[in-house]
Design a protein around this motif. Structure first.
Motif, PDB file in Angstrom:
ATOM      1  N   MET A 166     -47.216  61.282   5.324  1.00  0.00           N
ATOM      2  CA  MET A 166     -46.536  60.417   4.388  1.00  0.00           C
ATOM      3  C   MET A 166     -47.378  60.364   3.108  1.00  0.00           C
ATOM      4  O   MET A 166     -48.457  59.794   3.091  1.00  0.00           O
ATOM      5  N   ASN A 167     -46.878  60.967   2.086  1.00  0.00           N
ATOM      6  CA  ASN A 167     -47.646  61.074   0.846  1.00  0.00           C
ATOM      7  C   ASN A 167     -46.965  60.277  -0.266  1.00  0.00           C
ATOM      8  O   ASN A 167     -46.706  60.789  -1.331  1.00  0.00           O
ATOM      9  N   SER A 168     -46.688  59.023  -0.002  1.00  0.00           N
ATOM     10  CA  SER A 168     -46.037  58.191  -1.002  1.00  0.00           C
ATOM     11  C   SER A 168     -46.835  56.916  -1.223  1.00  0.00           C
ATOM     12  O   SER A 168     -47.871  56.702  -0.612  1.00  0.00           O
ATOM     13  N   ARG A 169     -46.336  56.082  -2.071  1.00  0.00           N
ATOM     14  CA  ARG A 169     -47.047  54.835  -2.383  1.00  0.00           C
ATOM     15  C   ARG A 169     -46.678  53.699  -1.438  1.00  0.00           C
ATOM     16  O   ARG A 169     -47.285  52.637  -1.483  1.00  0.00           O
ATOM     17  N   TRP A 170     -45.679  53.876  -0.584  1.00  0.00           N
ATOM     18  CA  TRP A 170     -45.210  52.779   0.265  1.00  0.00           C
ATOM     19  C   TRP A 170     -46.251  52.280   1.256  1.00  0.00           C
ATOM     20  O   TRP A 170     -46.332  51.063   1.465  1.00  0.00           O
ATOM     21  N   PRO A 171     -47.054  53.139   1.889  1.00  0.00           N
ATOM     22  CA  PRO A 171     -48.079  52.584   2.796  1.00  0.00           C
ATOM     23  C   PRO A 171     -49.086  51.689   2.080  1.00  0.00           C
ATOM     24  O   PRO A 171     -49.523  50.673   2.621  1.00  0.00           O
ATOM     25  N   LYS A 172     -49.431  52.043   0.846  1.00  0.00           N
ATOM     26  CA  LYS A 172     -50.365  51.210   0.083  1.00  0.00           C
ATOM     27  C   LYS A 172     -49.743  49.863  -0.250  1.00  0.00           C
ATOM     28  O   LYS A 172     -50.410  48.820  -0.171  1.00  0.00           O
ATOM     29  N   ILE A 173     -48.463  49.885  -0.605  1.00  0.00           N
ATOM     30  CA  ILE A 173     -47.774  48.632  -0.919  1.00  0.00           C
ATOM     31  C   ILE A 173     -47.622  47.783   0.336  1.00  0.00           C
ATOM     32  O   ILE A 173     -47.766  46.562   0.290  1.00  0.00           O
ATOM     33  N   MET A 174     -47.342  48.442   1.476  1.00  0.00           N
ATOM     34  CA  MET A 174     -47.263  47.704   2.747  1.00  0.00           C
ATOM     35  C   MET A 174     -48.587  47.020   3.048  1.00  0.00           C
ATOM     36  O   MET A 174     -48.617  45.853   3.450  1.00  0.00           O
ATOM     37  N   LEU A 175     -49.681  47.734   2.875  1.00  0.00           N
ATOM     38  CA  LEU A 175     -51.002  47.168   3.146  1.00  0.00           C
ATOM     39  C   LEU A 175     -51.306  45.997   2.225  1.00  0.00           C
ATOM     40  O   LEU A 175     -51.722  44.931   2.679  1.00  0.00           O
ATOM     41  N   MET A 176     -51.080  46.178   0.931  1.00  0.00           N
ATOM     42  CA  MET A 176     -51.365  45.102  -0.022  1.00  0.00           C
ATOM     43  C   MET A 176     -50.476  43.890   0.226  1.00  0.00           C
ATOM     44  O   MET A 176     -50.946  42.753   0.200  1.00  0.00           O
ATOM     45  N   SER A 177     -49.186  44.107   0.480  1.00  0.00           N
ATOM     46  CA  SER A 177     -48.274  42.993   0.722  1.00  0.00           C
ATOM     47  C   SER A 177     -48.613  42.278   2.027  1.00  0.00           C
ATOM     48  O   SER A 177     -48.555  41.048   2.096  1.00  0.00           O
ATOM     49  N   GLY A 178     -48.948  43.041   3.048  1.00  0.00           N
ATOM     50  CA  GLY A 178     -49.316  42.430   4.325  1.00  0.00           C
ATOM     51  C   GLY A 178     -50.579  41.601   4.227  1.00  0.00           C
ATOM     52  O   GLY A 178     -50.647  40.490   4.759  1.00  0.00           O
ATOM     53  N   LEU A 179     -51.590  42.146   3.549  1.00  0.00           N
ATOM     54  CA  LEU A 179     -52.836  41.394   3.384  1.00  0.00           C
ATOM     55  C   LEU A 179     -52.634  40.139   2.541  1.00  0.00           C
ATOM     56  O   LEU A 179     -53.174  39.067   2.847  1.00  0.00           O
ATOM     57  N   THR A 180     -51.839  40.259   1.493  1.00  0.00           N
ATOM     58  CA  THR A 180     -51.563  39.105   0.636  1.00  0.00           C
ATOM     59  C   THR A 180     -50.802  38.036   1.404  1.00  0.00           C
ATOM     60  O   THR A 180     -51.107  36.843   1.302  1.00  0.00           O
ATOM     61  N   SER A 181     -49.817  38.457   2.190  1.00  0.00           N
ATOM     62  CA  SER A 181     -49.050  37.500   2.995  1.00  0.00           C
ATOM     63  C   SER A 181     -49.944  36.799   4.007  1.00  0.00           C
ATOM     64  O   SER A 181     -49.868  35.577   4.174  1.00  0.00           O
TER      65      SER A 181
ATOM     66  N   ALA B 142     -44.524  38.324  -1.716  1.00  0.00           N
ATOM     67  CA  ALA B 142     -45.301  39.236  -0.883  1.00  0.00           C
ATOM     68  C   ALA B 142     -44.516  39.663   0.353  1.00  0.00           C
ATOM     69  O   ALA B 142     -44.550  40.836   0.750  1.00  0.00           O
ATOM     70  N   LEU B 143     -43.794  38.733   0.967  1.00  0.00           N
ATOM     71  CA  LEU B 143     -42.997  39.079   2.141  1.00  0.00           C
ATOM     72  C   LEU B 143     -41.817  39.979   1.776  1.00  0.00           C
ATOM     73  O   LEU B 143     -41.488  40.909   2.518  1.00  0.00           O
ATOM     74  N   ILE B 144     -41.198  39.728   0.625  1.00  0.00           N
ATOM     75  CA  ILE B 144     -40.116  40.600   0.161  1.00  0.00           C
ATOM     76  C   ILE B 144     -40.659  41.993  -0.117  1.00  0.00           C
ATOM     77  O   ILE B 144     -40.032  42.997   0.233  1.00  0.00           O
ATOM     78  N   GLY B 145     -41.839  42.072  -0.731  1.00  0.00           N
ATOM     79  CA  GLY B 145     -42.464  43.377  -0.979  1.00  0.00           C
ATOM     80  C   GLY B 145     -42.804  44.101   0.306  1.00  0.00           C
ATOM     81  O   GLY B 145     -42.635  45.326   0.403  1.00  0.00           O
ATOM     82  N   LEU B 146     -43.268  43.369   1.304  1.00  0.00           N
ATOM     83  CA  LEU B 146     -43.599  43.980   2.592  1.00  0.00           C
ATOM     84  C   LEU B 146     -42.351  44.539   3.268  1.00  0.00           C
ATOM     85  O   LEU B 146     -42.336  45.692   3.708  1.00  0.00           O
ATOM     86  N   VAL B 147     -41.314  43.739   3.333  1.00  0.00           N
ATOM     87  CA  VAL B 147     -40.072  44.192   3.972  1.00  0.00           C
ATOM     88  C   VAL B 147     -39.465  45.355   3.189  1.00  0.00           C
ATOM     89  O   VAL B 147     -39.022  46.351   3.768  1.00  0.00           O
ATOM     90  N   GLY B 148     -39.458  45.252   1.886  1.00  0.00           N
ATOM     91  CA  GLY B 148     -38.899  46.325   1.063  1.00  0.00           C
ATOM     92  C   GLY B 148     -39.662  47.635   1.207  1.00  0.00           C
ATOM     93  O   GLY B 148     -39.047  48.714   1.283  1.00  0.00           O
ATOM     94  N   SER B 149     -40.967  47.560   1.257  1.00  0.00           N
ATOM     95  CA  SER B 149     -41.746  48.789   1.391  1.00  0.00           C
ATOM     96  C   SER B 149     -41.583  49.409   2.774  1.00  0.00           C
ATOM     97  O   SER B 149     -41.587  50.632   2.916  1.00  0.00           O
TER      98      SER B 149
END
Length: 60
Positions: free
Chosen positions: A1-16, A45-52
């Motif tokens: 997986m070479n996209s930005r979604w895993p990074k966004i998932m990580l950041m959103s999850g940690l922030t949440s 943050a939760l919307i970003g996590l679910v969306g990613s």
């Protein structure tokens, strides 16, 4: 997986997780403006996590 979604998932999850911990362990009631800001940031943050998660699943 070479996209930005895993990074966004990580950041959103940690922030949440951090915001949930901060809200749950508060020793005093914050001012109303601060509480509204915390809940709004948590919602974003939760919307970003679910969306990613959805976007990452759609790429597979």
């Amino acid at each position: 997986m070479n996209s930005r979604w895993p990074k966004i998932m990580l950041m959103s999850g940690l922030t949440s997780a951090w915001l949930l911990y901060d809200i749950a362990t508060a020793t005093e009631t914050p001012r109303q403006a601060v509480a509204i800001l915390q809940y709004a940031l948590l919602a974003c943050a939760l919307i970003g996590l679910v969306g990613s998660i959805v976007m990452a699943a759609a790429e597979k």
